[in-house]
Design a protein around this motif. Structure first.
Motif, PDB file in Angstrom:
ATOM      1  N   ARG A 130      55.898  14.698  14.866  1.00  0.00           N
ATOM      2  CA  ARG A 130      54.713  15.286  15.552  1.00  0.00           C
ATOM      3  C   ARG A 130      55.525  16.597  15.654  1.00  0.00           C
ATOM      4  O   ARG A 130      56.750  17.076  15.932  1.00  0.00           O
ATOM      5  N   SER A 131      54.852  17.495  15.606  1.00  0.00           N
ATOM      6  CA  SER A 131      54.987  19.003  15.607  1.00  0.00           C
ATOM      7  C   SER A 131      55.795  19.321  16.950  1.00  0.00           C
ATOM      8  O   SER A 131      55.208  19.034  17.909  1.00  0.00           O
ATOM      9  N   GLY A 132      56.991  19.862  16.783  1.00  0.00           N
ATOM     10  CA  GLY A 132      57.597  20.398  17.944  1.00  0.00           C
ATOM     11  C   GLY A 132      58.232  19.129  18.721  1.00  0.00           C
ATOM     12  O   GLY A 132      59.091  19.390  19.697  1.00  0.00           O
ATOM     13  N   ALA A 133      58.162  17.925  18.447  1.00  0.00           N
ATOM     14  CA  ALA A 133      58.971  16.982  19.066  1.00  0.00           C
ATOM     15  C   ALA A 133      60.183  16.645  18.120  1.00  0.00           C
ATOM     16  O   ALA A 133      60.419  16.630  16.985  1.00  0.00           O
ATOM     17  N   GLU A 134      61.416  16.400  18.902  1.00  0.00           N
ATOM     18  CA  GLU A 134      62.544  16.025  18.468  1.00  0.00           C
ATOM     19  C   GLU A 134      62.578  14.785  18.091  1.00  0.00           C
ATOM     20  O   GLU A 134      62.550  13.769  18.707  1.00  0.00           O
ATOM     21  N   PRO A 135      63.087  14.608  16.682  1.00  0.00           N
ATOM     22  CA  PRO A 135      63.131  13.281  16.165  1.00  0.00           C
ATOM     23  C   PRO A 135      64.282  12.478  16.713  1.00  0.00           C
ATOM     24  O   PRO A 135      65.108  12.936  17.117  1.00  0.00           O
ATOM     25  N   PRO A 136      64.051  11.052  16.822  1.00  0.00           N
ATOM     26  CA  PRO A 136      65.210  10.065  17.354  1.00  0.00           C
ATOM     27  C   PRO A 136      66.291  10.168  16.258  1.00  0.00           C
ATOM     28  O   PRO A 136      66.059  10.388  15.166  1.00  0.00           O
ATOM     29  N   ARG A 137      67.429   9.496  16.801  1.00  0.00           N
ATOM     30  CA  ARG A 137      68.415   9.309  15.717  1.00  0.00           C
ATOM     31  C   ARG A 137      68.584   7.784  16.074  1.00  0.00           C
ATOM     32  O   ARG A 137      68.569   6.849  16.940  1.00  0.00           O
ATOM     33  N   VAL A 138      68.888   7.088  14.866  1.00  0.00           N
ATOM     34  CA  VAL A 138      68.903   5.595  14.647  1.00  0.00           C
ATOM     35  C   VAL A 138      70.704   5.409  14.172  1.00  0.00           C
ATOM     36  O   VAL A 138      70.933   6.027  13.262  1.00  0.00           O
ATOM     37  N   ILE A 139      71.150   4.602  15.013  1.00  0.00           N
ATOM     38  CA  ILE A 139      72.584   4.215  14.679  1.00  0.00           C
ATOM     39  C   ILE A 139      72.882   2.966  14.411  1.00  0.00           C
ATOM     40  O   ILE A 139      72.186   1.992  15.011  1.00  0.00           O
ATOM     41  N   LEU A 140      73.742   2.676  13.442  1.00  0.00           N
ATOM     42  CA  LEU A 140      74.038   1.520  13.158  1.00  0.00           C
ATOM     43  C   LEU A 140      75.369   1.391  13.696  1.00  0.00           C
ATOM     44  O   LEU A 140      76.394   2.068  13.407  1.00  0.00           O
ATOM     45  N   ARG A 141      75.658   0.410  14.622  1.00  0.00           N
ATOM     46  CA  ARG A 141      76.920   0.033  15.147  1.00  0.00           C
ATOM     47  C   ARG A 141      77.636  -1.414  14.861  1.00  0.00           C
ATOM     48  O   ARG A 141      76.908  -2.352  14.778  1.00  0.00           O
ATOM     49  N   LEU A 142      78.997  -1.142  14.519  1.00  0.00           N
ATOM     50  CA  LEU A 142      79.701  -2.394  14.203  1.00  0.00           C
ATOM     51  C   LEU A 142      80.843  -2.383  15.234  1.00  0.00           C
ATOM     52  O   LEU A 142      81.609  -1.841  15.532  1.00  0.00           O
ATOM     53  N   GLU A 143      80.874  -3.606  15.922  1.00  0.00           N
ATOM     54  CA  GLU A 143      82.000  -3.919  16.873  1.00  0.00           C
ATOM     55  C   GLU A 143      82.854  -5.076  16.542  1.00  0.00           C
ATOM     56  O   GLU A 143      82.536  -5.945  16.001  1.00  0.00           O
ATOM     57  N   GLY A 144      84.071  -5.150  17.265  1.00  0.00           N
ATOM     58  CA  GLY A 144      84.983  -5.885  16.919  1.00  0.00           C
ATOM     59  C   GLY A 144      85.374  -6.258  15.453  1.00  0.00           C
ATOM     60  O   GLY A 144      85.314  -7.587  14.950  1.00  0.00           O
ATOM     61  N   ILE A 145      85.952  -5.210  14.771  1.00  0.00           N
ATOM     62  CA  ILE A 145      86.246  -5.354  13.353  1.00  0.00           C
ATOM     63  C   ILE A 145      87.732  -5.926  13.159  1.00  0.00           C
ATOM     64  O   ILE A 145      88.527  -4.878  13.502  1.00  0.00           O
ATOM     65  N   THR A 146      87.987  -6.948  12.708  1.00  0.00           N
ATOM     66  CA  THR A 146      89.344  -7.266  12.684  1.00  0.00           C
ATOM     67  C   THR A 146      89.680  -8.154  11.415  1.00  0.00           C
ATOM     68  O   THR A 146      88.701  -8.087  10.540  1.00  0.00           O
ATOM     69  N   ALA A 147      90.877  -8.273  10.991  1.00  0.00           N
ATOM     70  CA  ALA A 147      91.314  -8.972   9.842  1.00  0.00           C
ATOM     71  C   ALA A 147      92.561  -9.309   9.828  1.00  0.00           C
ATOM     72  O   ALA A 147      93.491  -9.089  10.959  1.00  0.00           O
ATOM     73  N   ASP A 148      93.004 -10.615   9.005  1.00  0.00           N
ATOM     74  CA  ASP A 148      94.203 -11.161   9.325  1.00  0.00           C
ATOM     75  C   ASP A 148      95.034 -10.770   7.979  1.00  0.00           C
ATOM     76  O   ASP A 148      96.250 -11.405   8.173  1.00  0.00           O
ATOM     77  N   GLY A 149      94.946  -9.651   7.367  1.00  0.00           N
ATOM     78  CA  GLY A 149      95.587  -9.020   6.474  1.00  0.00           C
ATOM     79  C   GLY A 149      95.284  -7.657   6.102  1.00  0.00           C
ATOM     80  O   GLY A 149      94.126  -7.528   6.540  1.00  0.00           O
ATOM     81  N   PRO A 150      96.101  -7.010   5.113  1.00  0.00           N
ATOM     82  CA  PRO A 150      95.364  -5.579   4.954  1.00  0.00           C
ATOM     83  C   PRO A 150      94.095  -5.772   4.176  1.00  0.00           C
ATOM     84  O   PRO A 150      94.136  -6.310   3.099  1.00  0.00           O
ATOM     85  N   PRO A 151      93.135  -5.101   4.781  1.00  0.00           N
ATOM     86  CA  PRO A 151      91.849  -5.293   4.380  1.00  0.00           C
ATOM     87  C   PRO A 151      91.476  -4.215   3.599  1.00  0.00           C
ATOM     88  O   PRO A 151      92.084  -3.182   3.365  1.00  0.00           O
ATOM     89  N   GLY A 152      90.046  -4.120   2.753  1.00  0.00           N
ATOM     90  CA  GLY A 152      89.813  -3.398   1.925  1.00  0.00           C
ATOM     91  C   GLY A 152      88.670  -2.485   2.611  1.00  0.00           C
ATOM     92  O   GLY A 152      88.346  -2.467   3.877  1.00  0.00           O
ATOM     93  N   ASN A 153      87.915  -1.359   1.802  1.00  0.00           N
ATOM     94  CA  ASN A 153      86.856  -0.818   2.174  1.00  0.00           C
ATOM     95  C   ASN A 153      85.563  -1.376   1.789  1.00  0.00           C
ATOM     96  O   ASN A 153      85.374  -2.035   0.739  1.00  0.00           O
ATOM     97  N   TYR A 154      84.559  -1.276   2.573  1.00  0.00           N
ATOM     98  CA  TYR A 154      83.186  -1.849   2.143  1.00  0.00           C
ATOM     99  C   TYR A 154      82.090  -0.722   2.349  1.00  0.00           C
ATOM    100  O   TYR A 154      82.014  -0.003   3.037  1.00  0.00           O
TER     101      TYR A 154
END
Length: 542
Positions: free
Chosen positions: A418-442
């Motif tokens: 809509r004209s003049g309306a500030e668009p919302p932001r949408v966020i993907l949140r990840l919590e409690g990220i753990t590993a039992d050994g040296p992890p990689g990237n995803y």
């Protein structure tokens, strides 16, 4: 005007090695400039010794020392591998102070590491002076996020400086003696000058050096946390493991051993440069007195201890508020500093993300920073308590994530602005990220379950990179009290949602999030990293 008479410049090590810095000429580039050469020479004065291949004990290269002007002491300030928890007194006042842990420590990631590498630089400068080196010596930075897409077929493009700097690839110094910057043992450093068994130069994975997610946040805590993941954590993983396909236990892969690799300091000089660039773009570091004095840091009494010489009694205590402007540092900092140049603004993005940026989203200016007390306050979606969960391994994993009414409304508004309306932001949140050994990237994809290791962020569904660095560091750090376990990560997926909603790829009831190991398939190599556990995955609005 600086409060100190001396202001140093930190240079891009690629430009130094290639003779592009007039103050430090190189006769036959690439070659040994005096900044790189005296860094190597100083490390020998700080205790370096040749380490037998296959011996990954850090003391095999850096002998134990209680003297602050030795490399072992400085590296152990980040973490001392002998102890999985907080070391006993008096070592708790000196060592194992890295901020990779709960939110109470995470908020000081950039500030603590700025002081950490600064006083390491001070120590190295003292050795350089004793050796007769340049008075203007300063720690270089490894500019792996130097973006050059002028020739897409060039080796490493677009990250043409994301291979090991030249001086880290030489076995000898100019006098024929061993080079302490070179580590040919892949058990210690997976990223090598060339892929093992071939003459093909190794570069960091293509999605690793991007910094647009961090630079997309105007709030410091969002920026700090996101930069900690990418490129910071992602570079640690790729450098230590060799793009996750050479070794699982390389030193840079783990928070416990990372600082014992001499490339660590150039990596963190680059990360500090990102902070300087973010500030230069008009974003504000917190002014809250609690943050400036680190008053809510559970390790306040010990984490902020530093040394500028070899005398253990000469402890220096500094806090975040004293270092927010590196160009204007006052005592006890002996000099100020700046960078040869700052990161490109706006930050480059993957082709997939660029395609996804709807005009209403792309044109939106950065919002003003929120007060620190309001950090990480998001408007929750209608996802179940705790959100979805995931176990990540060596194959792509797709996880369904509920979409609440607020996210649905945001998607509609993004598709029909809509004209003049500030668009919302949408966020993907990840919590409690753990590993039992040296992890990689995803790599993370929204509503694209067909993603695989060859996709490499090339589709508009690409949401960002999850860096595993630090996820296995969930033992007692002495930082208890905030009730959190594991790492957290946030991704601004507004442009992706706008694209999907506009192009018929959005489901009003449910989204899917696909995690793919961020390592291109390569003949003769296989993934060599541990998986990750994610306790909560939610899509929220702000």
């Amino acid at each position: 005007m600086s409060n100190n008479q001396l202001t140093l410049t930190r240079y891009d090590i690629w430009d130094l090695n290639n003779g592009n810095i007039p103050a430090f000429p190189v006769a036959n580039p690439p070659g040994w400039d005096d900044v790189s050469l005296y860094y190597a020479k100083a490390l020998k004065e700080m205790g370096w010794q040749a380490s037998p291949d296959g011996n990954t004990d850090v003391t095999s290269m850096w002998p134990y020392s209680d003297a602050p002007n030795t490399y072992f002491f400085q590296a152990a300030m980040h973490w001392w591998p002998q102890y999985q928890g907080t070391p006993p007194a008096p070592y708790d006042e000196r060592w194992s102070h890295c901020t990779h842990g709960p939110a109470s420590a995470e908020q000081y990631f950039l500030a603590w590491h700025r002081a950490f590498i600064y006083f390491f630089e001070v120590i190295v400068r003292s050795h350089v002076a004793d050796l007769g080196g340049p008075a203007s010596w300063a720690l270089p930075y490894w500019n792996y996020s130097y973006y050059d897409n002028s020739d897409p077929s060039a080796p490493g493009a677009p990250w043409v400086r994301s291979n090991l700097p030249w001086v880290f690839s030489q076995t000898q110094l100019p006098d024929g003696s061993p080079n302490p910057l070179y580590i040919g043992d892949t058990n210690k450093r997976g990223l090598q000058p060339d892929w093992p068994g071939s003459a093909e130069t190794m570069f960091l994975e293509t999605t690793t050096p991007y910094y647009d997610q961090a630079y997309g946040f105007a709030d410091f805590n969002d920026f700090n946390q996101t930069l900690d993941g990418q490129p910071h954590g992602a570079v640690h993983v790729d450098t230590g493991s060799g793009d996750q396909q050479v070794t699982q236990g390389g030193w840079m892969t783990s928070t416990v051993t990372a600082s014992f690799d001499p490339v660590f300091w150039l990596h963190h000089s680059e990360i500090d440069r990102f902070w300087a660039g973010w500030n230069a773009a008009g974003n504000a570091t917190p002014s809250d007195p609690t943050w400036l004095a680190a008053q809510d840091d559970p390790l306040l009494a010990t984490r902020w201890n530093f040394w500028a010489d070899g005398n253990l009694a000469n402890k220096i205590v500094v806090h975040p508020g004293q270092m927010v402007d590196p160009a204007n540092l006052a005592a006890p900092f002996p000099y100020s500093y700046g960078y040869q140049n700052l990161p490109t603004i706006p930050a480059p993005t993957t082709s997939g993300v660029a395609q996804a940026a709807a005009p209403a989203v792309a044109a939106r200016p950065l919002a003003a920073s929120r007060p620190l007390a309001a950090r990480r306050v998001l408007q929750a979606s209608a996802a179940p308590a705790g959100g979805s969960a995931a176990e990540l391994g060596q194959q792509p994993v797709t996880v369904p994530v509920p979409v609440g009414a607020q996210v649905q409304a945001a998607a509609t508004q993004l598709a029909e602005p809509r004209s003049g309306a500030e668009p919302p932001r949408v966020i993907l949140r990840l919590e409690g990220i753990t590993a039992d050994g040296p992890p990689g990237n995803y790599e993370i994809y929204l509503n694209y379950p067909q993603a695989d290791r060859g996709t490499a962020g090339s589709v508009p569904h690409y949401a960002g990179l999850l860096a595993g660095f630090g996820a296995d560091h969930h033992h007692d750090h002495g930082d208890g009290g905030d009730g959190q376990h594991g790492l957290s990560a946030s991704y601004d997926i507004t442009a992706v949602v706008a694209y999907l909603r506009t192009h018929g790829g959005w489901d009003e009831a449910q989204a899917s999030v696909t995690f793919v190991p961020a390592s291109r398939p390569r003949a003769g190599f296989q993934l060599m990293t541990s998986g990750l556990s994610i306790a909560s995955i939610t899509i929220e609005t702000r």
